[in-house]
Design a protein around this motif. Sequence first.
Motif, PDB file in Angstrom:
ATOM      1  N   LEU A  27       0.841  -1.198   0.000  1.00  0.00           N
ATOM      2  CA  LEU A  27       0.000   0.000   0.000  1.00  0.00           C
ATOM      3  C   LEU A  27       0.878   1.251   0.000  1.00  0.00           C
ATOM      4  N   HIS A  28       0.311   2.330  -0.542  1.00  0.00           N
ATOM      5  CA  HIS A  28       1.031   3.603  -0.550  1.00  0.00           C
ATOM      6  C   HIS A  28       0.272   4.572   0.357  1.00  0.00           C
ATOM      7  N   CYS A  29       0.747   4.681   1.576  1.00  0.00           N
ATOM      8  CA  CYS A  29       0.070   5.536   2.556  1.00  0.00           C
ATOM      9  C   CYS A  29       1.142   6.160   3.450  1.00  0.00           C
ATOM     10  N   ILE A  30       1.169   7.502   3.476  1.00  0.00           N
ATOM     11  CA  ILE A  30       2.175   8.247   4.245  1.00  0.00           C
ATOM     12  C   ILE A  30       1.465   9.152   5.243  1.00  0.00           C
ATOM     13  N   THR A  31       1.881   9.069   6.502  1.00  0.00           N
ATOM     14  CA  THR A  31       1.323   9.930   7.546  1.00  0.00           C
ATOM     15  C   THR A  31       2.394  10.914   8.007  1.00  0.00           C
ATOM     16  N   ASN A  32       2.059  12.199   7.948  1.00  0.00           N
ATOM     17  CA  ASN A  32       2.973  13.259   8.380  1.00  0.00           C
ATOM     18  C   ASN A  32       2.237  14.155   9.359  1.00  0.00           C
ATOM     19  N   LYS A  33       2.520  13.955  10.626  1.00  0.00           N
ATOM     20  CA  LYS A  33       1.831  14.664  11.702  1.00  0.00           C
ATOM     21  C   LYS A  33       0.326  14.428  11.583  1.00  0.00           C
ATOM     22  N   ASN A  34      -0.444  15.450  11.245  1.00  0.00           N
ATOM     23  CA  ASN A  34      -1.893  15.313  11.177  1.00  0.00           C
ATOM     24  C   ASN A  34      -2.399  15.077   9.757  1.00  0.00           C
ATOM     25  N   THR A  35      -1.482  14.876   8.824  1.00  0.00           N
ATOM     26  CA  THR A  35      -1.878  14.732   7.429  1.00  0.00           C
ATOM     27  C   THR A  35      -1.543  13.327   6.933  1.00  0.00           C
ATOM     28  N   THR A  36      -2.477  12.736   6.198  1.00  0.00           N
ATOM     29  CA  THR A  36      -2.269  11.419   5.604  1.00  0.00           C
ATOM     30  C   THR A  36      -2.441  11.526   4.104  1.00  0.00           C
ATOM     31  N   HIS A  51      -9.163  -3.013  10.435  1.00  0.00           N
ATOM     32  CA  HIS A  51      -7.755  -2.652  10.464  1.00  0.00           C
ATOM     33  C   HIS A  51      -6.872  -3.890  10.303  1.00  0.00           C
ATOM     34  N   HIS A  52      -5.698  -3.655   9.725  1.00  0.00           N
ATOM     35  CA  HIS A  52      -4.653  -4.678   9.598  1.00  0.00           C
ATOM     36  C   HIS A  52      -5.154  -5.871   8.778  1.00  0.00           C
ATOM     37  N   GLU A  53      -4.859  -7.095   9.208  1.00  0.00           N
ATOM     38  CA  GLU A  53      -5.197  -8.265   8.397  1.00  0.00           C
ATOM     39  C   GLU A  53      -6.709  -8.517   8.366  1.00  0.00           C
ATOM     40  N   LEU A  54      -7.203  -8.879   7.187  1.00  0.00           N
ATOM     41  CA  LEU A  54      -8.608  -9.241   7.031  1.00  0.00           C
ATOM     42  C   LEU A  54      -8.727 -10.752   7.175  1.00  0.00           C
ATOM     43  N   ILE A  55      -9.432 -11.182   8.208  1.00  0.00           N
ATOM     44  CA  ILE A  55      -9.525 -12.604   8.539  1.00  0.00           C
ATOM     45  C   ILE A  55     -10.986 -12.996   8.684  1.00  0.00           C
ATOM     46  N   ASN A  56     -11.276 -14.239   8.282  1.00  0.00           N
ATOM     47  CA  ASN A  56     -12.593 -14.835   8.488  1.00  0.00           C
ATOM     48  C   ASN A  56     -13.673 -14.249   7.586  1.00  0.00           C
ATOM     49  N   ILE A  57     -13.343 -14.003   6.351  1.00  0.00           N
ATOM     50  CA  ILE A  57     -14.322 -13.531   5.373  1.00  0.00           C
ATOM     51  C   ILE A  57     -14.851 -14.734   4.621  1.00  0.00           C
ATOM     52  N   ALA A  58     -16.163 -14.902   4.613  1.00  0.00           N
ATOM     53  CA  ALA A  58     -16.781 -16.070   3.986  1.00  0.00           C
ATOM     54  C   ALA A  58     -17.719 -15.627   2.874  1.00  0.00           C
ATOM     55  N   GLN A  59     -17.678 -16.358   1.769  1.00  0.00           N
ATOM     56  CA  GLN A  59     -18.579 -16.095   0.650  1.00  0.00           C
ATOM     57  C   GLN A  59     -19.941 -16.696   0.964  1.00  0.00           C
ATOM     58  N   LEU A  89      -9.314   5.652   4.099  1.00  0.00           N
ATOM     59  CA  LEU A  89      -8.098   6.082   3.404  1.00  0.00           C
ATOM     60  C   LEU A  89      -7.220   6.971   4.277  1.00  0.00           C
ATOM     61  N   ASN A  90      -7.837   7.718   5.179  1.00  0.00           N
ATOM     62  CA  ASN A  90      -7.101   8.628   6.045  1.00  0.00           C
ATOM     63  C   ASN A  90      -6.380   7.925   7.189  1.00  0.00           C
ATOM     64  N   ASN A  91      -6.585   6.626   7.303  1.00  0.00           N
ATOM     65  CA  ASN A  91      -5.942   5.839   8.359  1.00  0.00           C
ATOM     66  C   ASN A  91      -5.123   4.733   7.697  1.00  0.00           C
ATOM     67  N   CYS A  92      -3.815   4.788   7.810  1.00  0.00           N
ATOM     68  CA  CYS A  92      -2.954   3.842   7.102  1.00  0.00           C
ATOM     69  C   CYS A  92      -3.129   2.407   7.576  1.00  0.00           C
ATOM     70  N   SER A  93      -3.681   2.201   8.760  1.00  0.00           N
ATOM     71  CA  SER A  93      -3.888   0.836   9.246  1.00  0.00           C
ATOM     72  C   SER A  93      -5.222   0.254   8.803  1.00  0.00           C
ATOM     73  N   CYS A  94      -6.086   1.103   8.228  1.00  0.00           N
ATOM     74  CA  CYS A  94      -7.401   0.642   7.773  1.00  0.00           C
ATOM     75  C   CYS A  94      -7.229  -0.130   6.467  1.00  0.00           C
ATOM     76  N   THR A  95      -7.750  -1.334   6.420  1.00  0.00           N
ATOM     77  CA  THR A  95      -7.590  -2.178   5.230  1.00  0.00           C
ATOM     78  C   THR A  95      -8.899  -2.445   4.502  1.00  0.00           C
ATOM     79  N   ALA A  96     -10.043  -2.083   5.100  1.00  0.00           N
ATOM     80  CA  ALA A  96     -11.319  -2.321   4.421  1.00  0.00           C
ATOM     81  C   ALA A  96     -12.429  -1.563   5.137  1.00  0.00           C
TER      82      ALA A  96
END
Length: 807
Positions: free
Chosen positions: A347-356, A410-418, A391-398
């Motif tokens: 992912l391309h996500c950069i956090t600089n103080k209060n800006t992401t 946040h982080h790893e997405l686990i236990n998603i069932a179709q 998008l404003n939180n670099c740890s948010c994945t979905a």
Amino acid sequence: MPLLIVFTSLFFYLSAPPSFAAATDTILPGQALAVGDKLVSENGRYALGFFETSSTKSSQSTSGWYLGIWFNTVPKFASAWVANREKPVKNTASLQLTISSDGNLVIQDRSTQSIFWSTQANVKRNGTIAMLLSNGNLILRNSSNSSHILWQSFDHPTDTLLPGAKLGFDRLTGLNRRLVSWKNRINPARSAYCDALDPSGADQFLLTRLDSSMSYWSSGVWNGESFASAPGYKSPNRASYNLTFVDNEREKYVVESLADENAVFRHVLDASGQAKGYIWYEGLKDWILAYNQPKAQCDVYAVCGPFTICNDDALPNCICMDGFTITSPLDWELEDRTAGCSRKTPLHCITNKNTTYSTDQFASLPCVRLPKNASKVRIATRAEECAQICLNNCSCTAYSFRDEGCYILHHELINIAQLQCGGTTKNSDGETLHFRLSAQDVQSSNTNNRRRTVGVVVGTSLSALALFGLGFLLMIWRNKRKRSPRKIYSSNGGRIVAFEYSDLQRATKYFTDKLGGGSFGSVFKGFLSDSHAIAVKMLDGAYQGEKQFRAEVSSVGAIQHINLVKLVGFCCHGPKRLLVYEHMPNRSLDIHLFKDNSTILNWTTRYQIALGVARGLAYMHESCRDYIIHCDIKPENILLDALFVPKIADFGMAKILGRDFSRAVTTARGTIGYLAPEWIYGVAITTKVDVYSYGMVLLEIISGRRNSDASCSSGGDLGVFFPVHAARKLLEGDIESLVDYKLQGDVNLAEVELVCKVACWCIQDDEFDRPTMGEVVQILEGQVETRMPPMPRLLQAVAGSSCSTCS
């Protein structure tokens, strides 16, 4: 020189403890068990020795030697206990099992005296022996006092619980007897899942992840006689077991016991995270699945690992999400998918103080069951706001946005069932997940999706052309006179073999082993050159046989599902038409329900058959490129594999509908007793005719009798057609009287009531009152509740007039 040779020989004789020339159940001091030797219990059932695990299918060479216990009387190897599960031995030249100088049983290298494993018992004095008991328990005891047991394998189980072994803990010593799954099918090292008593003190046992306290299945609390979700079991081959719960000052545990001591049974915590019971079925020379908990593979927590999708209706169950690739292909190949998948592009996500700042985008995954750890964001009232917060939180994945608001993960997405949400199924639990990808992977995913969309459009437009091409292929094959090698053709992704007639003659020993027959023709058993068992259907009648032949090849030949019989190939030889299927060793459902000399299917197996058939029909009705109406659902057309997994068969009457059509006008077809009213009225049919037939089959699964045989029966309901009788008893709350007497009351009445409700909804007069098969699956899986169905009035009226003359 001769003296030196004699001295040297004597030295090696004295330094190598004697091995076993004949089978015994005991190791005495000074004796050693080497590779190739084994201890055998007094009854001959269990053996202890060194065994090797290796992968012949893996792209990498992995192997190791272990000391373990296995079933000696069963030709198909199955481990019951492993000593050095974390420490495989590679060099076996000097490997031995012996009693060491301190009285413990050890695995050691004879030449270096290195110890790989030890019982580590508190032996206060020498004079110990090791013995393999007739229940499969390896014990180390005092040689002069048989009741003084210093150590036993039953106190240190691995992944298997044998009858008589305890699952629980010792309050005085702190010993906790629990099962821990193997890492994969060849590596017995401890892995992800645990089967143990509830540590909170509740009188139940749980299946949990080792790295988490979260349980994904519970036995339910002991009620004095049984556990709610594990009440005991009667197996298909009449071997039964019972559970006993003990809670006293010293111990708290559960133990399994067999009613028939000659039955061979094992309870295993599989590497997949499911607890499974297996009984050896001598007639099939195989282990038969007696139960599995949880019933659905995707209910096992994180079974597919991070960034994957689990699908109970597909094999394999796990696939990577778009933009991800398998983390460990070797483990995946060995059926350990807990490592999941990894991003192709970071992912391309950069956090600089209060800006992401991020260039990431989202890909959508519709109709899934979301993880339970999603966080609700109350300030987002629109989907766009929800996406921007993620998008404003670099740890948010979905994120997911629904009526209840915005949820982010946040982080790893686990236990998603179709889930099954296609076609007309309305699944309130199915959500759309928007997962975060790099812009590069989103563009790649969109390109693939556009290709798939074009493929679907073109595929739908060309479906008729594909069938024409298949027919043309069959015509060419029929007209070929010159013998040619066997060819393989593809049909919508399925591989179908075009057999020579002479090949099938040899495979079936010239059609001598007849499995059955009917108006369509005869079915013969055979074996291919690779010893793969097949069933060859030889169709009768030139015109009708040709129609059925084309119907089956164009329907079942183009689809694949775990609950649909697999078409292996076909053969055209002059006027002869033959279809080659995978062989089903347990034959058809009607044999087990209606024949007195057949195997009695226990209730758990019947429920799984009902659910499996529902899943197969739901796939045909809602998930195929072209909808398929079977038109002849009945017990004879439901086949059972070695594990009693149901497979819908005989597609000779099937009707294929394009996705733009919901109805079809066709000639009447099917079997009396399973026909929906639409067939009688002569109106256009829908998939609901299969739903009606399925409802009739459910009632026969409950009663163990033909619905027609149950009519005009003796007793208080003289002259009442069984489906009507069942609907009445359901309304009265008297479900138990409907159950097959051969089950002797050993049923889950809540499940019986649920199946009866589903059946009565399926046989409603108006097709619009009947559920879809996708909805049936959800009800039987416990995802959706259902209310009490009304009496099918038309059925009652027809049955009443037909039975008015009964005497």
